[in-house]
Every structure is written in structure tokens, then in C-alpha cells.
Design a protein around this motif. Structure first.
Motif, PDB file in Angstrom:
ATOM      1  N   PHE A   1       1.337  -1.376   0.207  1.00  0.00           N
ATOM      2  CA  PHE A   1       0.526   0.171   0.012  1.00  0.00           C
ATOM      3  C   PHE A   1       0.884   1.241   0.017  1.00  0.00           C
ATOM      4  N   ASP A   2       0.312   2.515  -0.520  1.00  0.00           N
ATOM      5  CA  ASP A   2       1.000   3.830  -0.422  1.00  0.00           C
ATOM      6  C   ASP A   2       0.782   4.220   0.326  1.00  0.00           C
ATOM      7  N   TYR A   3      -0.764   4.198   1.710  1.00  0.00           N
ATOM      8  CA  TYR A   3      -0.973   5.334   2.167  1.00  0.00           C
ATOM      9  C   TYR A   3      -1.086   4.084   3.820  1.00  0.00           C
ATOM     10  N   GLU A   4      -1.121   4.455   4.797  1.00  0.00           N
ATOM     11  CA  GLU A   4      -1.107   4.389   5.657  1.00  0.00           C
ATOM     12  C   GLU A   4      -2.037   3.896   6.375  1.00  0.00           C
ATOM     13  N   SER A   5      -3.519   4.732   6.140  1.00  0.00           N
ATOM     14  CA  SER A   5      -4.502   4.755   6.223  1.00  0.00           C
ATOM     15  C   SER A   5      -5.487   3.414   5.572  1.00  0.00           C
ATOM     16  N   SER A   6      -4.877   3.015   4.920  1.00  0.00           N
ATOM     17  CA  SER A   6      -5.121   1.570   4.127  1.00  0.00           C
ATOM     18  C   SER A   6      -4.351  -0.058   5.110  1.00  0.00           C
ATOM     19  N   LYS A   7      -3.303   0.232   5.142  1.00  0.00           N
ATOM     20  CA  LYS A   7      -2.985  -0.300   6.070  1.00  0.00           C
ATOM     21  C   LYS A   7      -3.533  -0.711   7.158  1.00  0.00           C
ATOM     22  N   ARG A   8      -3.857   0.576   7.719  1.00  0.00           N
ATOM     23  CA  ARG A   8      -4.598   0.220   9.227  1.00  0.00           C
ATOM     24  C   ARG A   8      -5.663  -0.260   8.659  1.00  0.00           C
ATOM     25  N   GLU A   9      -6.377   0.116   7.893  1.00  0.00           N
ATOM     26  CA  GLU A   9      -7.664  -0.716   7.806  1.00  0.00           C
ATOM     27  C   GLU A   9      -7.771  -2.282   7.603  1.00  0.00           C
ATOM     28  N   LEU A  10      -7.280  -2.587   6.504  1.00  0.00           N
ATOM     29  CA  LEU A  10      -6.860  -3.909   6.712  1.00  0.00           C
ATOM     30  C   LEU A  10      -5.716  -4.934   8.199  1.00  0.00           C
ATOM     31  N   MET A  11      -5.963  -4.370   8.583  1.00  0.00           N
ATOM     32  CA  MET A  11      -5.402  -4.355   9.772  1.00  0.00           C
ATOM     33  C   MET A  11      -5.963  -4.967  10.699  1.00  0.00           C
ATOM     34  N   GLU A  12      -7.534  -3.547  10.856  1.00  0.00           N
ATOM     35  CA  GLU A  12      -8.703  -3.900  11.446  1.00  0.00           C
ATOM     36  C   GLU A  12      -9.945  -5.584  10.875  1.00  0.00           C
TER      37      GLU A  12
END
Length: 284
Positions: A268-279
Motif C-alpha cells: 500500500f501507498d497510504y498508511e490509512s489503507s494498511k490500518r484498515e486492512l489490519m482492522e
């Protein structure tokens, strides 16, 4: 009438002697001595249960008819069974009327008849497993056996075509289960590295946009499991983070090593996308 009789005898003679033992090929010398061939105790047997008597050379067995009933046109059939036993030990495997004994863990059977064929597995001579295989002509059945789990059918390949030229035992089994954590059963349908490289190359060559790539990947997911590393590569091939996130979520259920899914975060390019996948993974 005389001509007819001569013609008939000529016809019979052709059919009787067209295929005659010893009329073709090079005769190789029999290196077994007379004493060896008459001995009834020269069979190698190191077990108490597996009956080796049928393999022994006895004097009565060596006294054969001088005119045996040759089966020139017998339909032998052609199916193959490749079995791996990745454990230390000396195993004997019987498939139909063929037997292989060794400690290498590699058992390859050729020229098997199609249909229902029995398979038996012995550990140091003691029967530990028996079942029935359903073989098809011109197909190779690939299996794994674990003494604590049982016999697993991994796949069946056509003998002709791209699978006919196995040059190495590892070409058949390139699955990392046993060296990975998690449920090893998940690895049965994982796409091998070589196949994945071809698939990824085709994906990049034929599909230039995210929609097309996602459609092709979703189609493959119907019959294939993927590793975390493979999923990372597929997700990273997309252009937009929203599409990457959707694909990463949908592929999570098809991941063989979910304990390594953190590798996908790097796609991912954006940190927000990483966090959403983690959740998403936390709630799954």
C-alpha cells in the motif's frame, strides 16, 4: 483345392511366427548362477508381515514350459502414481501388483491399469495403511503420505503435455508445507512459484487496468490458494489504494500462510489503507 490349402498354411504360418520370442533385439546374458536360481532362500525380506514368498526363486518356479502362452497384444494400460513419504524410515508401497521398498521416500509407479486399484503401505514390513485409488489412463496421480495423518491426493496430471517431462523429483513436489506454520492442508492447492511467475507475467501483459487485473485474479482464486508473498505482488500490481484494499481483503480467505499476511501491508501507498486492512484481519 491344393492352392487353397497352401495359401491357408502360409497364412497360419505368418500369424503363428510373426511374433516369436528371441527373434528381435539383443540377448543379454543371464548372470544368475544355477545355484542361485535353484535356491529358495535368496529372497530379500526384512519383515514379519509382508509376504515375500511370491518373489522367491524356487526350483519349481524355474521349471517353466518351453512353450509359454505369450501375451503379445495384451492391453497393459498406462496410468502412473507418484507417492512421497517425507519421513525417516523404511517403507514398502504396493500399488496393484507392483511393489517398491526403500528408505528414500520416493515411490514411482508406471504402467498401471486404469480403474479401481488398491494401494497398501507398510512400515518396516507391517501394514499401516490401505485404500483404493481411482486411476485414469494417461494420468499421473500425485500423493503424499504421513504416518500420523494419512494419505493425501495432491493432484492428477496428464502424462502428455507440459507435465510429461518431469526432470526432477522436486518438479512434482514444490510445496513448502511442513516448513511453514499453520495448517499444512492449506498448501494442497497453492500455486507453485513457477506457475505463479507465468500467471503474474500474463496478468501484467494482458491487463493494463485495475478492473481487468482484479477480474483475472478473482477467476484464479476459485481454484487456487496463494502465499502472502504472492498476494503482496498481486496487490502491489494495482494502481489505486482502494482497489488494493478490496483485493487484499478478498484474498485473505485464500491465503495459505495467514500468519505472514503482514507482508501484504507493504503493497500500500497510504498508511490509512494498511490500518484498515489490519482492522479487517483482526475481525476476521
Amino acid at each position: 483345392m491344393k492352392n487353397i490349402f497352401i495359401s491357408l498354411m502360409f497364412f497360419v504360418g505368418i500369424n503363428s511366427f510373426a511374433q516369436e520370442a528371441g527373434k528381435a533385439g539383443e540377448l543379454l546374458k543371464n548372470e544368475a548362477s544355477t545355484t542361485e536360481m535353484k535356491s529358495s532362500g535368496n529372497a530379500k525380506s526384512n519383515n514379519k508381515v509382508f509376504d515375500q514368498s511370491k518373489y522367491r526363486n524356487t526350483e519349481s518356479q524355474n521349471t517353466r514350459s518351453k512353450n509359454p502362452n505369450y501375451q503379445w497384444n495384451r492391453n497393459y494400460g498406462y496410468a502412473e502414481v507418484f507417492l512421497r513419504i517425507p519421513e525417516q524410515g523404511f517403507f514398502t508401497v504396493e500399488v496393484d501388483d507392483q511393489t517398491i521398498s526403500n528408505g528414500s521416500g520416493k515411490y514411482r509407479f508406471f504402467d498401471l491399469s486404469s480403474g479401481r486399484v488398491p494401494i497398501s503401505i507398510y512400515d518396516n514390513g507391517f501394514l499401516i495403511y490401505r485404500t483404493t485409488l481411482m486411476l485414469r489412463n494417461n494420468n499421473r496421480m500425485v500423493l503424499d503420505f504421513f504416518t500420523s495423518e494419512g494419505l493425501y491426493l495432491l493432484d492428477s496430471y496428464p502424462v502428455q503435455g507440459q507435465y510429461s517431462g518431469f526432470s526432477d523429483w522436486n518438479d512434482v513436489w514444490n510445496s513448502p508445507y511442513g516448513s511453514q506454520s499453520g495448517n499444512w492442508n492449506n498448501w494442497e492447492n497453492v500455486m507453485e512459484d513457477a506457475a505463479f511467475s507465468r500467471f503474474f507475467e500474463m496478468l501484467e501483459r494482458n491487463e493494463k487496468f485495475d478492473d481487468g487485473k482484479m477480474a483475472m485474479i478473482n477467476q484464479q482464486m476459485r481454484s487456487t490458494m496463494f502465499t502472502s508473498y504472492q498476494i503482496k505482488s498481486l496487490v502491489k500490481s494495482l494502481s489505486f489504494d482502494r482497489n488494493k484494499l478490496d483485493l487484499a481483503k478478498s484474498m485473505y480467505r485464500k491465503c495459505a500462510d495467514k500468519n505472514k499476511y503482514f507482508l501484504v501491508y507493504d503493497a500500500f501507498d497510504y498508511e490509512s489503507s494498511k490500518r484498515e486492512l489490519m482492522e479487517f484481519i483482526t475481525k476476521s
